[in-house]
Scaffold this active site. Sequence first.
Site, PDB file in Angstrom:
ATOM      1  N   SER A 292      10.442   3.007  -1.204  1.00 16.29           N
ATOM      2  CA  SER A 292      10.604   1.656  -1.079  1.00 16.29           C
ATOM      3  C   SER A 292       9.500   1.733   0.463  1.00 16.29           C
ATOM      4  O   SER A 292      10.147   1.913   1.191  1.00 16.29           O
ATOM      5  CB  SER A 292      11.479   0.547  -0.825  1.00 16.29           C
ATOM      6  OG  SER A 292      12.480   1.010  -1.579  1.00 16.29           O
TER       7      SER A 292
ATOM      8  N   TYR B 257       6.453  -2.452 -16.366  1.00 11.94           N
ATOM      9  CA  TYR B 257       6.448  -1.932 -14.488  1.00 11.94           C
ATOM     10  C   TYR B 257       6.454  -0.516 -14.933  1.00 11.94           C
ATOM     11  O   TYR B 257       5.555   0.650 -14.913  1.00 11.94           O
ATOM     12  CB  TYR B 257       6.036  -2.880 -13.337  1.00 11.94           C
ATOM     13  CG  TYR B 257       6.296  -2.245 -12.599  1.00 11.94           C
ATOM     14  CD1 TYR B 257       4.662  -1.448 -11.970  1.00 11.94           C
ATOM     15  CD2 TYR B 257       6.306  -1.481 -11.085  1.00 11.94           C
ATOM     16  CE1 TYR B 257       4.567  -1.193 -10.996  1.00 11.94           C
ATOM     17  CE2 TYR B 257       6.541  -0.988 -10.194  1.00 11.94           C
ATOM     18  CZ  TYR B 257       5.477  -0.722  -9.770  1.00 11.94           C
ATOM     19  OH  TYR B 257       5.474   0.323  -8.541  1.00 11.94           O
TER      20      TYR B 257
ATOM     21  N   ASP C 120     -10.942  -2.813  -5.154  1.00 12.23           N
ATOM     22  CA  ASP C 120      -9.811  -3.359  -5.222  1.00 12.23           C
ATOM     23  C   ASP C 120     -10.388  -4.306  -6.336  1.00 12.23           C
ATOM     24  O   ASP C 120     -11.539  -5.427  -5.823  1.00 12.23           O
ATOM     25  CB  ASP C 120      -8.807  -4.346  -4.074  1.00 12.23           C
ATOM     26  CG  ASP C 120      -7.946  -4.980  -4.385  1.00 12.23           C
ATOM     27  OD1 ASP C 120      -7.694  -5.414  -5.559  1.00 12.23           O
ATOM     28  OD2 ASP C 120      -6.055  -3.876  -3.792  1.00 12.23           O
TER      29      ASP C 120
END
Length: 273
Positions: A173, A144, A41
């Site tokens: 989600s 996005y 990350d």
Amino acid sequence: MTTTTAPTPFNRLLLTGAAGGLGKVLRERLRPYAKVLRLSDIANMAPAADEGEEVLPCDLSDKQAVHHLVEGVDAILHFGGVSVERSFEEVLGANICGIFHIYEAARRHGVKRVIFASSNHVIGFYKQDEALDAHSPRRPDSYYGLSKSYGEDMASFYFDRYGIETVSIRIGSSFPEPQNRRMMHTWLSFDDLTQLLERALYTPNVGHTVVYGMSDNLNVWWDNRFAAHLGFAPRDTSEVFRKQVEAQPLPAIDDPARVYQGGAFCAAGPFGD
Ligand code: NAI
Ligand code: 15L
């Protein structure tokens, strides 16, 4: 179906986005699938817990850094990048250049399987009463969503040109619980996500498969018939949260959260005026 015992672990898997919401969950859940899980990350990550983890910070927009990151891995779970609507410039480096760097590094290092965390926002401008499958034309709802759509095209190209296989998961989600009425349709539990990742890692001959990542919710908008070969069989359902979710006020009839599959993303921006 998820196997009760994990299949033979890969020698080394790479998870990008490891400091993120899903990355932290998957850091634990992917351990059975790899002798070594390489975690990456741009944000801070907890140090490696033991010899089964490697922690390698990396900016996805840095081609050379991603090249080094991918060396020695058997497969890549690409979850890193901007995960909500932002300016085009912000999305460009992390997501658009980022996915190119991931596939170029995969090609150069001989990695043959990528799992791409795509998003429902590649089809977000469809209305909530429209039924879709993986062949429905995309209707991105944001820069996005456009970046995820580009990522899916990149996956398709790298399979056709170089034989690198990808499962692009259009995640709905994925949170501990559905947070609103829209997510009653789109929710993906962490257990079901884990099962889907297992199927995406181990199913042979996936080519470029697009699968919608949702639990066994009622009244879903998406049909996974073109991903049946994955054998993904979600076990959870948003129904158990219906009472608490429906205690929330109903959005206005023209609220994007009530109109479009992509919800509020359809009304984000413009940026920089
Ligand atoms: P998140 O925003 O919590 O995690 C994304 C991670 O990517 C962050 O830790 C961030 O630091 C990292 N990142 C951003 N720019 C980077 C860069 N230039 N280089 C390296 N790392 C960078 O998002 P979340 O919820 O964990 O989602 C993970 C992935 O799944 C994302 O790609 C997102 O688009 C996708 N997804 C998630 C959904 C969900 O419901 N959680 C739904 C649809 C897709
Ligand atoms: C996504 O693509 C986002 O990464 C996540 O934060 C949620 O907004 C999700 O879609 C959603 O549509 O609920």
